[in-house]
Design a protein around this motif. Structure first.
Motif, PDB file in Angstrom:
ATOM      1  N   LEU A 151      39.723  47.388  24.491  1.00  0.00           N
ATOM      2  CA  LEU A 151      40.251  47.808  25.787  1.00  0.00           C
ATOM      3  C   LEU A 151      39.270  48.871  26.859  1.00  0.00           C
ATOM      4  N   PRO A 152      39.191  49.086  28.212  1.00  0.00           N
ATOM      5  CA  PRO A 152      38.343  50.574  28.258  1.00  0.00           C
ATOM      6  C   PRO A 152      39.332  51.512  28.379  1.00  0.00           C
ATOM      7  N   PRO A 153      38.744  52.758  27.803  1.00  0.00           N
ATOM      8  CA  PRO A 153      39.721  54.060  27.469  1.00  0.00           C
ATOM      9  C   PRO A 153      39.393  54.781  28.744  1.00  0.00           C
ATOM     10  N   ALA A 154      40.587  55.241  28.996  1.00  0.00           N
ATOM     11  CA  ALA A 154      40.866  56.056  30.653  1.00  0.00           C
ATOM     12  C   ALA A 154      39.503  56.420  30.859  1.00  0.00           C
ATOM     13  N   ASP A 155      38.730  56.863  30.329  1.00  0.00           N
ATOM     14  CA  ASP A 155      37.185  57.579  30.675  1.00  0.00           C
ATOM     15  C   ASP A 155      36.371  57.121  32.041  1.00  0.00           C
ATOM     16  N   ALA A 156      36.431  55.965  30.802  1.00  0.00           N
ATOM     17  CA  ALA A 156      35.152  54.401  30.836  1.00  0.00           C
ATOM     18  C   ALA A 156      35.627  54.175  32.263  1.00  0.00           C
ATOM     19  N   MET A 157      33.687  53.502  33.065  1.00  0.00           N
ATOM     20  CA  MET A 157      33.820  53.069  34.584  1.00  0.00           C
ATOM     21  C   MET A 157      33.875  51.596  33.766  1.00  0.00           C
ATOM     22  N   VAL A 158      34.641  50.421  34.263  1.00  0.00           N
ATOM     23  CA  VAL A 158      34.690  49.241  34.081  1.00  0.00           C
ATOM     24  C   VAL A 158      33.438  48.503  34.871  1.00  0.00           C
ATOM     25  N   LEU A 159      31.781  48.035  33.537  1.00  0.00           N
ATOM     26  CA  LEU A 159      31.312  47.019  34.297  1.00  0.00           C
ATOM     27  C   LEU A 159      31.202  45.911  34.758  1.00  0.00           C
ATOM     28  N   PHE A 160      32.307  44.806  34.123  1.00  0.00           N
ATOM     29  CA  PHE A 160      33.350  43.718  34.531  1.00  0.00           C
ATOM     30  C   PHE A 160      33.986  43.868  33.404  1.00  0.00           C
ATOM     31  N   GLY A 161      34.764  43.235  34.329  1.00  0.00           N
ATOM     32  CA  GLY A 161      37.144  43.644  33.677  1.00  0.00           C
ATOM     33  C   GLY A 161      37.070  42.191  33.852  1.00  0.00           C
ATOM     34  N   GLY A 162      36.522  41.292  34.297  1.00  0.00           N
ATOM     35  CA  GLY A 162      37.365  39.817  34.608  1.00  0.00           C
ATOM     36  C   GLY A 162      37.263  39.359  35.756  1.00  0.00           C
ATOM     37  N   SER A 163      37.111  40.583  36.666  1.00  0.00           N
ATOM     38  CA  SER A 163      37.345  39.630  38.382  1.00  0.00           C
ATOM     39  C   SER A 163      35.741  39.642  39.304  1.00  0.00           C
ATOM     40  N   ASP A 164      35.716  40.154  38.948  1.00  0.00           N
ATOM     41  CA  ASP A 164      34.396  39.831  40.024  1.00  0.00           C
ATOM     42  C   ASP A 164      32.927  41.133  39.284  1.00  0.00           C
ATOM     43  N   LEU A 165      31.796  40.950  40.148  1.00  0.00           N
ATOM     44  CA  LEU A 165      30.641  41.633  40.106  1.00  0.00           C
ATOM     45  C   LEU A 165      29.436  42.314  40.605  1.00  0.00           C
ATOM     46  N   ASN A 166      31.193  43.188  41.521  1.00  0.00           N
ATOM     47  CA  ASN A 166      31.307  44.022  42.801  1.00  0.00           C
ATOM     48  C   ASN A 166      29.745  45.828  42.274  1.00  0.00           C
ATOM     49  N   ALA A 167      29.809  45.216  40.480  1.00  0.00           N
ATOM     50  CA  ALA A 167      29.216  46.781  40.422  1.00  0.00           C
ATOM     51  C   ALA A 167      27.879  46.240  40.336  1.00  0.00           C
ATOM     52  N   TRP A 168      27.655  45.302  40.014  1.00  0.00           N
ATOM     53  CA  TRP A 168      25.827  44.826  39.521  1.00  0.00           C
ATOM     54  C   TRP A 168      25.587  44.225  41.521  1.00  0.00           C
ATOM     55  N   VAL A 169      24.143  43.910  41.199  1.00  0.00           N
ATOM     56  CA  VAL A 169      22.926  43.131  41.905  1.00  0.00           C
ATOM     57  C   VAL A 169      22.448  42.622  41.192  1.00  0.00           C
ATOM     58  N   SER A 170      21.745  41.445  42.544  1.00  0.00           N
ATOM     59  CA  SER A 170      21.270  40.782  40.992  1.00  0.00           C
ATOM     60  C   SER A 170      19.599  41.240  41.225  1.00  0.00           C
ATOM     61  N   GLU A 171      19.186  41.353  39.772  1.00  0.00           N
ATOM     62  CA  GLU A 171      17.598  42.362  39.415  1.00  0.00           C
ATOM     63  C   GLU A 171      15.994  41.486  40.373  1.00  0.00           C
ATOM     64  N   ARG A 172      16.568  40.628  40.988  1.00  0.00           N
ATOM     65  CA  ARG A 172      15.626  39.895  41.858  1.00  0.00           C
ATOM     66  C   ARG A 172      15.131  41.340  43.441  1.00  0.00           C
ATOM     67  N   ASP A 173      16.237  40.552  43.813  1.00  0.00           N
ATOM     68  CA  ASP A 173      16.164  41.405  45.891  1.00  0.00           C
ATOM     69  C   ASP A 173      17.231  41.932  45.290  1.00  0.00           C
ATOM     70  N   GLY A 174      18.267  42.165  44.908  1.00  0.00           N
ATOM     71  CA  GLY A 174      19.593  43.269  45.203  1.00  0.00           C
ATOM     72  C   GLY A 174      20.669  42.951  45.934  1.00  0.00           C
ATOM     73  N   SER A 175      20.516  41.022  45.734  1.00  0.00           N
ATOM     74  CA  SER A 175      21.158  40.761  46.460  1.00  0.00           C
ATOM     75  C   SER A 175      22.403  40.357  45.891  1.00  0.00           C
ATOM     76  N   PHE A 176      23.843  39.785  46.328  1.00  0.00           N
ATOM     77  CA  PHE A 176      24.983  39.311  44.994  1.00  0.00           C
ATOM     78  C   PHE A 176      24.269  38.697  43.945  1.00  0.00           C
ATOM     79  N   PRO A 177      24.856  39.527  42.639  1.00  0.00           N
ATOM     80  CA  PRO A 177      24.460  37.657  41.801  1.00  0.00           C
ATOM     81  C   PRO A 177      24.998  36.939  41.543  1.00  0.00           C
ATOM     82  N   LYS A 178      24.300  36.065  41.712  1.00  0.00           N
ATOM     83  CA  LYS A 178      24.713  34.428  40.979  1.00  0.00           C
ATOM     84  C   LYS A 178      25.510  34.005  40.131  1.00  0.00           C
ATOM     85  N   TRP A 179      25.535  34.652  39.048  1.00  0.00           N
ATOM     86  CA  TRP A 179      26.208  34.535  37.733  1.00  0.00           C
ATOM     87  C   TRP A 179      27.806  33.997  37.948  1.00  0.00           C
ATOM     88  N   THR A 180      28.492  32.983  37.273  1.00  0.00           N
ATOM     89  CA  THR A 180      29.513  32.524  37.371  1.00  0.00           C
ATOM     90  C   THR A 180      30.603  34.102  36.930  1.00  0.00           C
TER      91      THR A 180
END
Lengths: 253, 253, 253, 253
Positions: free
Chosen positions: C52-81
């Motif tokens: 589990l993430p230590p106190a100084d970690a940035m969580v890139l995917f914690g289970g709920s959302d993809l807010n840290a990511w964009v689509s490689e193709r066009d920068g839009s919100f990713p379509k992954w589920t």
């Protein structure tokens, strides 16, 4: 190479079985696949002899003047003597340091212990070249002169003894060819890459990309504390009239 | 090479100008060219959980006995206690060492400082894991317990502070996952490759392939002297009842 | 230590012969000489469990959302589920990349190949984690699935095979714990320090501070060209529904 | 450690508050504490000039004979010519290799491209020095002679371009001073330490402790497969009459 190019055509042709392609060793490739033109390699003319400054070197002492240096004590013009193209420590006037700051570098230094042997151990022909003003490559008359291993000529002072003692006799010129890589620190001030150094003494490898343990300490142990990325070189006045010539530096970063 | 390989030109597109070929990026290769089947990669089943021993690990303490260890003092069976699957230092009975010798290794250790806090600084929950009986990865209750940076938990004792303090509270289990590379010496007894270590403390990187400066010294500074390629691990009795479980090692050399 | 402090007084006292002092081994020092309090070591609370993430970690995917990511193709919100706390590649929708750029990092990733085995070799459970969008740590279902050594799970794709194959079965979770050091270039665009990586796969060392040969190439050979110091992570869509959870990063620079 | 060492307090200044002792910088130590006499450093007389063999060097070609070498093809005495102290490739007679095998070494080589320029690119003044018969330091007339970056003089052929092009004109002597570290493999045949090399070309740093990617490949990519710890040097016959003098080696392992 025997240019057996005809079969290559066939192999990569449409009927090549996959099993043949699967093994790299059996795949015949054009050699061009592993030839790169970028990045372009800059041409740098070497000196007429290897110890003379290449075209991209900054000459720190070329025989005529000390314009690249100031006194360590107060920033004034150094009191060390320049005579017949040779720079000599004026004992007790203090060390000298470069006006310019450096990070990763290749450095060439020629130095000579006094022909007349005076003193012994660390008291004989002692000076030092400090990368970043902090990391000392020891200069000492180590010709038939016993001292501690990690304090003799070409040691990283009190950190790494040289692999061998390659010293020339008092009055003869020695060369150091050194490659120094500056340390890196992270935003917490923790060390993430220590300083490193490779040194040849009179053409003989004496330090092979060793890690420095921190700034040189005469008393106590070396210990890294975050510092700027570039800092001046210093040369030590250790009260002995050590001489220098042909000091040049190439920036590597 | 002079072989201009006319058929190659044809293969790569019969009208491809030479300038096209010159650039690797524009050469179309079969991807198989960079796929290797040798050396074959050995399959090693991981533990059911990551902290449990993989199939190729040697378990040094698995919960039941101390058969892999002897007393540091006299080679007798260790007097440390094993209870409920947990190994605990019997203070003042002396350290323990493995019967087997090791060189390059991956080591997993779980350890726990006593739940009841007694003492402070180096006097609280102190032990140590010594690679080759010489290089100490510090074990200490560093939870809200001030001491010198290079002596706290996960330090390479008196050589490298950990990058961060990742300590769990007294009575909770800590893990160390470490990769140790043994030093190498040449025939003159000079060091040619220092020991190196990477350590994760509770899953957090605390030592990133750092160079060791020599065998650990409590007093004085570390200093390499040539020693055998493989030597036993030691665990320190520092008079505190520190506990251990799940100690396993994988040989890397 | 047996605290034989009294003689120390005398030894360092005025009548100590120099010959005694000359040998470090014989000099009795206070242990404090090698204890440093600077730099101070930052406290970082580990996760409740090591993955589990230590106190100084940035969580890139914690289970709920993809807010840290964009689509490689066009920068839009990713379509992954994202379902039940698990992220799964939506095949053919393209890769994803982080909004933030990173240099030297520790990364934790958990991933799972589809329980239902479809395809083989590189066609089965394939994805990849790209440091700086350029340097691929391979993700592949390598459980009883033959492929080239330098392309299996935990390889640095087409550069370094893993030291061992530590793969769990399809449908089970795998972990990667990786430490990546970004490359450095000089002012001429020449490489002066290559990228490096250490990787543990399910707790087993598979890459030990290996040098990367340049950005990953599917076709042709890797080759460094100067690039920025920080760049986003990418995760590959290789048309297989690979799943992820617990992706976090700690900045090391 | 619990030993509070009362006398120590006295020694270091009887009224020194503990806070003073806590900081290493304020502890006054004898400088002898960091002076080591072991290991003793072996004396090695340098050559009269830096390019001449030091006392511990093995001379591989000193000007008179090829007794240290055999033909690569069949182990017979090499057909290359020795005249006026200069060794010259006899084109199409095959490469030469040393009778003795080497691991970690420092090597000095002087070489000269033919004064009369014939051919271009890789067809001009081409030869190569192969460490362990496998790892090529490229020899090529790269003076105003365009070729791929990673194939010019002082490149690690098809692996690392030199940092700069330090070539002297055809007919003039060039020097290579190189430090080579042999690779290491573990018992599974996996690479655990790659080969490394540092090279100076005419006194200018061109390779700074770079990692080799595997044995040199003209076609395809380099790839490590376990091999013996010591192997002979080879010099390539690439059909050009390249000349050599002053070839010597120092063993570092």
């Amino acid at each position: 190479m025997k240019c057996t190019c005809a079969p290559l055509l066939l192999l990569l042709g449409s009927f090549a079985p996959l099993s043949l392609l699967a093994q790299q060793n059996e795949t015949k490739l054009p050699p061009q696949a592993t030839e790169f033109y970028e990045p372009q390699v800059k041409v740098v003319s070497p000196g007429n002899e290897n110890h003379l400054p290449p075209a991209d070197a900054m000459v720190l002492f070329g025989g005529s003047d000390l314009n690249a240096w100031v006194s360590e004590r107060d920033g004034s013009f150094p009191k060390w003597t320049v005579e017949d193209g040779i720079l000599t420590v004026a004992p007790k006037t203090g060390g000298i340091k470069t006006k310019e700051a450096f990070g990763d570098v290749q450095v060439h230094i020629e130095w000579r212990a006094p022909e007349e042997v005076v003193g012994d151990g660390q008291g004989r022909g002692n000076s030092g070249f400090f990368f970043m003003g902090k990391y000392e490559l020891q200069i000492l008359d180590s010709y038939n002169n016993e001292t501690y291993s990690n304090g003799q000529a070409a040691s990283i002072y009190k950190q790494h003894p040289p692999l061998v003692n390659a010293m020339r006799a008092p009055g003869e010129w020695n060369t150091y060819d050194a490659v120094f890589t500056a340390p890196r620190f992270n935003q917490n001030g923790m060390l993430i890459a220590p300083a490193r150094i490779t040194v040849f003494h009179n053409g003989i490898l004496v330090q092979n990309n060793v890690e420095l343990r921190g700034p040189t300490q005469y008393i106590g142990i070396p210990h890294y504390v975050a510092h700027p990325e570039k800092l001046p070189f210093h040369i030590q006045d250790h009260s002995n009239p050590v001489s220098f010539r042909n000091i040049w530096v190439r920036k590597l970063d």
